[in-house]
Scaffold this motif. Structure first.
Motif, PDB file in Angstrom:
ATOM      1  N   GLY A 163      -2.135  -4.211  -8.130  1.00 43.63           N
ATOM      2  CA  GLY A 163      -2.189  -3.010  -9.188  1.00 43.63           C
ATOM      3  C   GLY A 163      -2.759  -3.698 -10.298  1.00 43.63           C
ATOM      4  O   GLY A 163      -3.052  -2.654 -11.196  1.00 43.63           O
ATOM      5  N   LEU A 164      -2.940  -4.948 -10.540  1.00 41.49           N
ATOM      6  CA  LEU A 164      -3.239  -5.533 -11.885  1.00 41.49           C
ATOM      7  C   LEU A 164      -4.728  -5.762 -12.026  1.00 41.49           C
ATOM      8  O   LEU A 164      -5.529  -5.936 -13.037  1.00 41.49           O
ATOM      9  CB  LEU A 164      -2.495  -6.799 -12.241  1.00 41.49           C
ATOM     10  CG  LEU A 164      -1.151  -6.703 -12.120  1.00 41.49           C
ATOM     11  CD1 LEU A 164      -0.528  -7.999 -12.830  1.00 41.49           C
ATOM     12  CD2 LEU A 164      -0.441  -5.393 -12.901  1.00 41.49           C
ATOM     13  N   GLN A 165      -5.226  -5.655 -11.029  1.00 40.64           N
ATOM     14  CA  GLN A 165      -6.889  -5.640 -10.832  1.00 40.64           C
ATOM     15  C   GLN A 165      -7.498  -4.580 -11.628  1.00 40.64           C
ATOM     16  O   GLN A 165      -7.653  -3.572 -11.642  1.00 40.64           O
ATOM     17  CB  GLN A 165      -7.569  -5.707  -9.383  1.00 40.64           C
ATOM     18  CG  GLN A 165      -6.717  -6.678  -8.591  1.00 40.64           C
ATOM     19  CD  GLN A 165      -6.717  -8.131  -8.799  1.00 40.64           C
ATOM     20  OE1 GLN A 165      -7.799  -8.782  -9.445  1.00 40.64           O
ATOM     21  NE2 GLN A 165      -5.601  -8.620  -9.149  1.00 40.64           N
ATOM     22  N   GLY A 166      -8.211  -5.041 -12.661  1.00 41.85           N
ATOM     23  CA  GLY A 166      -9.058  -4.204 -13.579  1.00 41.85           C
ATOM     24  C   GLY A 166      -8.264  -3.365 -14.778  1.00 41.85           C
ATOM     25  O   GLY A 166      -8.567  -2.625 -15.599  1.00 41.85           O
ATOM     26  N   GLY A 167      -6.964  -3.881 -14.845  1.00 38.83           N
ATOM     27  CA  GLY A 167      -6.038  -3.599 -15.871  1.00 38.83           C
ATOM     28  C   GLY A 167      -6.212  -4.045 -17.149  1.00 38.83           C
ATOM     29  O   GLY A 167      -6.858  -5.343 -17.219  1.00 38.83           O
TER      30      GLY A 167
ATOM     31  N   THR B 223      -3.437   3.629  -7.611  1.00 35.58           N
ATOM     32  CA  THR B 223      -4.182   2.459  -7.576  1.00 35.58           C
ATOM     33  C   THR B 223      -4.838   2.293  -9.062  1.00 35.58           C
ATOM     34  O   THR B 223      -5.134   3.384  -9.619  1.00 35.58           O
ATOM     35  CB  THR B 223      -5.334   2.562  -6.672  1.00 35.58           C
ATOM     36  OG1 THR B 223      -6.231   3.802  -6.762  1.00 35.58           O
ATOM     37  CG2 THR B 223      -4.673   2.717  -5.347  1.00 35.58           C
ATOM     38  N   PRO B 224      -5.603   1.252  -9.275  1.00 30.04           N
ATOM     39  CA  PRO B 224      -6.431   1.154 -10.537  1.00 30.04           C
ATOM     40  C   PRO B 224      -7.374   1.960 -10.382  1.00 30.04           C
ATOM     41  O   PRO B 224      -8.142   2.165 -11.770  1.00 30.04           O
ATOM     42  CB  PRO B 224      -6.749  -0.646 -10.313  1.00 30.04           C
ATOM     43  CG  PRO B 224      -5.597  -1.180  -9.425  1.00 30.04           C
ATOM     44  CD  PRO B 224      -5.396  -0.064  -8.623  1.00 30.04           C
ATOM     45  N   GLU B 225      -7.988   2.574  -9.395  1.00 32.64           N
ATOM     46  CA  GLU B 225      -9.253   3.352  -9.323  1.00 32.64           C
ATOM     47  C   GLU B 225      -8.511   4.734  -9.514  1.00 32.64           C
ATOM     48  O   GLU B 225      -9.393   5.484 -10.203  1.00 32.64           O
ATOM     49  CB  GLU B 225      -9.815   3.413  -7.942  1.00 32.64           C
ATOM     50  CG  GLU B 225     -10.442   2.104  -7.585  1.00 32.64           C
ATOM     51  CD  GLU B 225      -9.432   0.903  -7.215  1.00 32.64           C
ATOM     52  OE1 GLU B 225      -9.873  -0.240  -7.319  1.00 32.64           O
ATOM     53  OE2 GLU B 225      -8.329   1.191  -6.746  1.00 32.64           O
ATOM     54  N   ALA B 226      -7.314   5.057  -9.412  1.00 32.73           N
ATOM     55  CA  ALA B 226      -6.967   6.305  -9.725  1.00 32.73           C
ATOM     56  C   ALA B 226      -6.452   6.549 -11.072  1.00 32.73           C
ATOM     57  O   ALA B 226      -6.565   7.555 -11.675  1.00 32.73           O
ATOM     58  CB  ALA B 226      -5.753   6.682  -8.894  1.00 32.73           C
TER      59      ALA B 226
END
Length: 396
Positions: A286-290, A263-266
Motif C-alpha cells: 500500500g505504500l508504493q507511490g505514497g 490500492t495506490p492506483e485507486a
C-alpha cells in the motif's frame, strides 16, 4: 495481539507497545496552550559564555530513555563544538523522565545562572518547567512535538503534525488533489493528527471527504478496513491521509487495504509520519507511490555520520533536536545582542539551520521545518520535491 497475521502484519505486533510508549513520551500531559507565561526572556552578556541548561532524562529507570538522554547530551555537546565565535556554558541536569524532577532541575539551573532551558523530553515535564520558569522570565525549548503545550515561554522543537500536514496537502493541491479522506486512531495521537490534517486541508483549499476512526488495536484496525474502503468510494476521495506510523497501525493498513481493493492506483496514499523506517516497510504494497515527508536528506546524513564518527553509535531519531536548539541559541548569540534569547529574537522570521535543514520557531510556540516530499518506488525512497533551503522559497 497481532501475532496471528502474516510477516508484514507482524511488524505492527512487534512495535505496537513501543509506539504507545514513544507517543506517550512525546505527548503526555496535555496542557492549556500559553500556560507557561509571556516568555519575553533573559538578557545576556554576549562577551561572556552563555549559561544554557540542558534537561535530559538521565537517571530514568527506562533503558530507552537513558540511552536517549545520552544521545541528546552528546548532540548538544557536538553543536557547542561546532559554534564559531560563540561560547556556550552548557550545564546538564537529569530529570529521570519525571515532571517534578524536571521542574526542580530547572529551578536549580536558574539558580546556577542559566539564561535559557533546552529540554526536557516529556510534554508533561516541559509544561511543568515552563510554568516554573515564567515568573523568572526564562524561555524553554522542549524536545516535544506536542503543539498543545506550546505557547508563552514554551517552544516545542519537535516536528509537528501541523507542519507535516501542511507540507503534504500543499503538495497534493498543487498536483491536482482536492478531496482528502482522513484515517486516524481514536486516541490522543489520532485526534491531534486528524485536527492537523483538517486545518491543513482548509488552508490549502481542499475538502475533507470524511474521517474513519479506529481503535488502536489489531481488532480495531481490521474492523476499520472495510469502512475506509467504502467511505473512499462513496465520497470520491482522491487522497487517503493516514496518521499512523510504521511502529503502529500503518503496516497493517498497507497490507489489508490493497487486499480490499483500495490500492495506490485507486487513490493517492499519504501520511503524517516517515514511511522509510524500518527498511522493511518499503516493501509494503500500500505504500508504493505514497507520499510522506523527510527532512533535508543531505544535512540529516551529515549529522548522522558526524555523530557516529564522534561517539561510535547512530544517534537516536530525535537526538538532533538538542543540536538544533544549541545551533539556534548560538546563531542568535552571534549577533552580539543582549536580547538574543528573548521571545522576539527566538521567533525571527529568517529561522535557523539545523540537522534536518531550515527551521524556525513561531510566535505560538510551535515550529516550522523544511521538509521534502518523498515516495516509494520499487521499494526505494525517491524524493519528489526537495526540502526548501530557506524560508520564502518553494514549499513554504
Amino acid at each position: 495481539m497481532f501475532a496471528v497475521l502474516s510477516d508484514a502484519r507482524k511488524v505492527l505486533s512487534r512495535l505496537f507497545i513501543f509506539m504507545s510508549m514513544m507517543w506517550h513520551a512525546a505527548c503526555d500531559g496535555v496542557a492549556v496552550p500559553g500556560a507557561g507565561g509571556t516568555g519575553s526572556g533573559q538578557q545576556i552578556d554576549p562577551s561572556t559564555p552563555i549559561p544554557v541548561a540542558l534537561l535530559v532524562p538521565h537517571g530514568s529507570a527506562n533503558s530507552g530513555e537513558a540511552a536517549l538522554a545520552r544521545d541528546l547530551e552528546s548532540a548538544a555537546r557536538l553543536a557547542v563544538s561546532d559554534l564559531d565565535g560563540v561560547r556556550i556554558d552548557l550545564r546538564v541536569y537529569g530529570t529521570a523522565g519525571q515532571a517534578a524532577k524536571a521542574q526542580q532541575a530547572a529551578l536549580n539551573a536558574v539558580s546556577d545562572g542559566a539564561r535559557i532551558i533546552l529540554g526536557p523530553l516529556h510534554a508533561e515535564s516541559a509544561n511543568a518547567v515552563a510554568v516554573a520558569m515564567a515568573p523568572r522570565d526564562v524561555n524553554v525549548l522542549a524536545f516535544s512535538n506536542n503543539a498543545t503545550i506550546a505557547g508563552g515561554n514554551l517552544f516545542v522543537l519537535g516536528n509537528t503534525f501541523d507542519n507535516t500536514a501542511d507540507r503534504i496537502l500543499g503538495y497534493a493541491r498543487r498536483n491536482g488533489k482536492s478531496n482528502v479522506l482522513i484515517v486516524s486512531s481514536d486516541n490522543l495521537a489520532g485526534q491531534i493528527g486528524q485536527e492537523a490534517i483538517s486545518r491543513a486541508a482548509a488552508a490549502n483549499g481542499m475538502t475533507v471527504a470524511g474521517r474513519v476512526g479506529y481503535n488502536f488495536s489489531q481488532e480495531g484496525v481490521v474492523a476499520a478496513v472495510p469502512r475506509v474502503t467504502s467511505t473512499a468510494r462513496q465520497t470520491n476521495a482522491d487522497t487517503l491521509m493516514l496518521t499512523s506510523n510504521t511502529a503502529g497501525a500503518l503496516p497493517l493498513f498497507a497490507q489489508m487495504l490493497p487486499e480490499n481493493g483500495l490500492t495506490p492506483e485507486a487513490i493517492q496514499w499519504a501520511g503524517l509520519t516517515r514511511w522509510d523506517q524500518p527498511p522493511q516497510t518499503l516493501a509494503l504494497p500500500g505504500l508504493q507511490g505514497g507520499w510522506f515527508t523527510l527532512p533535508d536528506t543531505n544535512r540529516a546524513t551529515r549529522f548522522r555520520n558526524r555523530f557516529k564518527e564522534t561517539y561510535g553509535n547512530d544517534p537516536h531519531a530525535i537526538a538532533g533536536l538538542a543540536y538544533d536548539g544549541i545551533a539556534a541559541i548560538g546563531a542568535l548569540a552571534r549577533s552580539g545582542r543582549s536580547d538574543a534569547l528573548t521571545r522576539g529574537s527566538l521567533t525571527q522570521t529568517a529561522g535557523f539551520q539545523g540537522t534536518g535543514g531550515a527551521f524556525r520557531l513561531l510566535p505560538d510556540g510551535t515550529n516550522q521545518r523544511a521538509l521534502a516530499i518523498a515516495t516509494i518506488r520499487d521499494q526505494q525512497v525517491v524524493v519528489l520535491d526537495p526540502a526548501p533551503r530557506s524560508f520564502g522559497s518553494g514549499g513554504f
